[in-house]
Design a protein around this motif. Structure first.
Motif, PDB file in Angstrom:
ATOM      1  N   LYS A   1       0.849  -1.204   0.000  1.00  0.00           N
ATOM      2  CA  LYS A   1       0.000   0.000   0.000  1.00  0.00           C
ATOM      3  C   LYS A   1       0.883   1.252   0.000  1.00  0.00           C
TER       4      LYS A   1
ATOM      5  N   ASP B   1     -10.307  -7.585  -4.767  1.00  0.00           N
ATOM      6  CA  ASP B   1     -10.936  -6.531  -3.955  1.00  0.00           C
ATOM      7  C   ASP B   1      -9.869  -5.681  -3.253  1.00  0.00           C
ATOM      8  N   PHE B   2      -8.791  -6.330  -2.798  1.00  0.00           N
ATOM      9  CA  PHE B   2      -7.705  -5.592  -2.150  1.00  0.00           C
ATOM     10  C   PHE B   2      -7.075  -4.596  -3.135  1.00  0.00           C
TER      11      PHE B   2
ATOM     12  N   LEU C   1      -8.470  -3.174  -5.668  1.00  0.00           N
ATOM     13  CA  LEU C   1      -9.380  -2.044  -5.920  1.00  0.00           C
ATOM     14  C   LEU C   1      -9.498  -1.130  -4.704  1.00  0.00           C
ATOM     15  N   GLN C   2      -9.690  -1.734  -3.528  1.00  0.00           N
ATOM     16  CA  GLN C   2     -10.021  -0.926  -2.345  1.00  0.00           C
ATOM     17  C   GLN C   2      -8.792  -0.316  -1.679  1.00  0.00           C
ATOM     18  N   GLU C   3      -7.703  -1.063  -1.628  1.00  0.00           N
ATOM     19  CA  GLU C   3      -6.527  -0.586  -0.885  1.00  0.00           C
ATOM     20  C   GLU C   3      -5.458   0.027  -1.791  1.00  0.00           C
TER      21      GLU C   3
ATOM     22  N   HIS D   1      -6.293   1.077  -5.004  1.00  0.00           N
ATOM     23  CA  HIS D   1      -7.016   1.899  -5.979  1.00  0.00           C
ATOM     24  C   HIS D   1      -6.632   1.529  -7.413  1.00  0.00           C
ATOM     25  N   ASN D   2      -6.380   0.263  -7.604  1.00  0.00           N
ATOM     26  CA  ASN D   2      -6.001  -0.289  -8.914  1.00  0.00           C
ATOM     27  C   ASN D   2      -4.752   0.405  -9.486  1.00  0.00           C
TER      28      ASN D   2
ATOM     29  N   LYS E   1     -13.227  -7.123 -12.813  1.00  0.00           N
ATOM     30  CA  LYS E   1     -13.188  -5.985 -11.882  1.00  0.00           C
ATOM     31  C   LYS E   1     -12.451  -4.791 -12.499  1.00  0.00           C
TER      32      LYS E   1
END
Ligand code: SF4
Ligand code: SF4
Length: 305
Positions: A202, A233-234, A236-238, A240-241, A296
């Motif tokens: 991250k 999902d990680f 995308l969410q953490e 932000h792609n 996704k």
């Protein structure tokens, strides 16, 4: 300052863009069940014996009377003097690693610059975990950048973020392993929790690093659709792609031949390959996993045989 480098692969085409030279450094903070390079587990220099080359002549034992009848000697008693290696005329006994300075490494890396320039390639550092050699890596990457080379660091991510900060200015690309998000299974499979790995990736994304994530697909361990979905999902969410892409690495059993008695280490070595006889995923199954991510909006790459 020198680092223990156990292999140098020239003309590599799977360790980043273009044609590359890959340096493999010894030492790793993880102990993955499926480790492809068990010779990299310990950071220290070791003496190894490749059984297939040994003709049983006994010259090494004559040179070192401390060797037992299986030609082993506990590390604590081995001075690494190299006399047994000199005595072995078949090349069966050898040091596990070369000790190279940053200057020597950068010079070797520059030898194939012509091929890198023609193919968009460069130099890659892998392992083991190359970033356990923080000072060596900072210095070597800086020299490589000064020589105009594209630099890639292949990492498991389990090092202090301080180390990433040191190498970030000289690293064009990170190949970053994400094995599994479930922390308990990560600990079970690799010996360590994954919180540091996830917080580091991250922070790297936030710092603007070029990231390619890589998932080793181990049948029944890391290749479940639910686990791949969780990684998506990680991202995308953490993150932000904010990655170049994710690569799904098909399982192969090539590493198994490096275990057992094929190579004897003075101190016992990695033992038997810990995984059962697993079947590599089919192309169709990997395509199914790939679609979970691409649906996704994540860029995915996978190479299958
Ligand atoms: S390197 Fe170790 S095993 Fe080989 S001769 Fe020296 S002490 Fe003996
Ligand atoms: S390791 Fe080399 S020197 Fe020792 S018994 Fe085998 S071939 Fe002979």
């Amino acid at each position: 300052m020198k680092a223990e480098i156990f292999d140098i692969k020239r003309y590599a085409v799977h360790d980043g863009p273009g044609i590359r030279t890959t340096f493999f450094l010894k030492g790793c903070p993880l102990h993955c069940l499926w480790c492809q390079n068990p010779e990299s587990m310990h950071r220290e220099q070791e003496i190894v014996l490749t059984q297939i080359k040994c003709i049983g002549c006994g010259a090494c034992k004559a040179a070192c009377n401390k060797l037992d009848n299986t030609l082993r000697l506990p590390k604590s008693q081995c001075t690494l003097c190299g006399k047994c290696i000199e005595a072995c005329k078949t090349g069966a006994r050898h040091f596990a690693a070369k000790l190279l300075s940053p200057e020597e490494t950068a010079m070797l890396a520059s030898e194939d610059k012509l091929f890198y320039d023609l193919s968009g390639g460069g130099v890659t550092f892998s392992g083991g975990e190359c970033l356990t050699h923080a000072q060596f890596m900072e210095h070597t990457l800086r020299l490589c950048k000064e020589s105009g080379l594209h630099t890639t660091v292949d990492t498991c991510g389990f090092v202090p973020f301080e180390t990433f900060k040191r190498v970030l200015p000289y690293t064009d690309l990170f190949l970053y392993d994400i094995k599994i998000l479930d922390p308990l299974r990560h600990k079970e499979y690799t010996g360590q929790h994954n919180s540091l790995i996830l917080s580091n990736v991250k922070a790297l994304a936030l710092a603007g690093a070029n990231l390619i994530l890589r998932v080793p697909l181990i049948p029944g361990y890391t290749d479940n659709p639910e686990d791949i979905n969780a990684i998506g999902d990680f991202i995308l969410q953490e993150l932000h792609n904010d990655i170049l892409r994710i690569e799904l690495l098909q399982y192969n059993r090539l590493a198994a031949s490096k275990y057992g008695n094929s190579t004897i280490y003075n101190d016992g070595g990695p033992g038997e390959y810990p995984l059962p006889d697993l079947t590599p995923q089919t192309k169709e199954y990997i395509s199914h996993l790939s679609r979970i991510l691409s649906d996704k909006g994540i860029s995915v790459f996978c190479e299958t045989i």
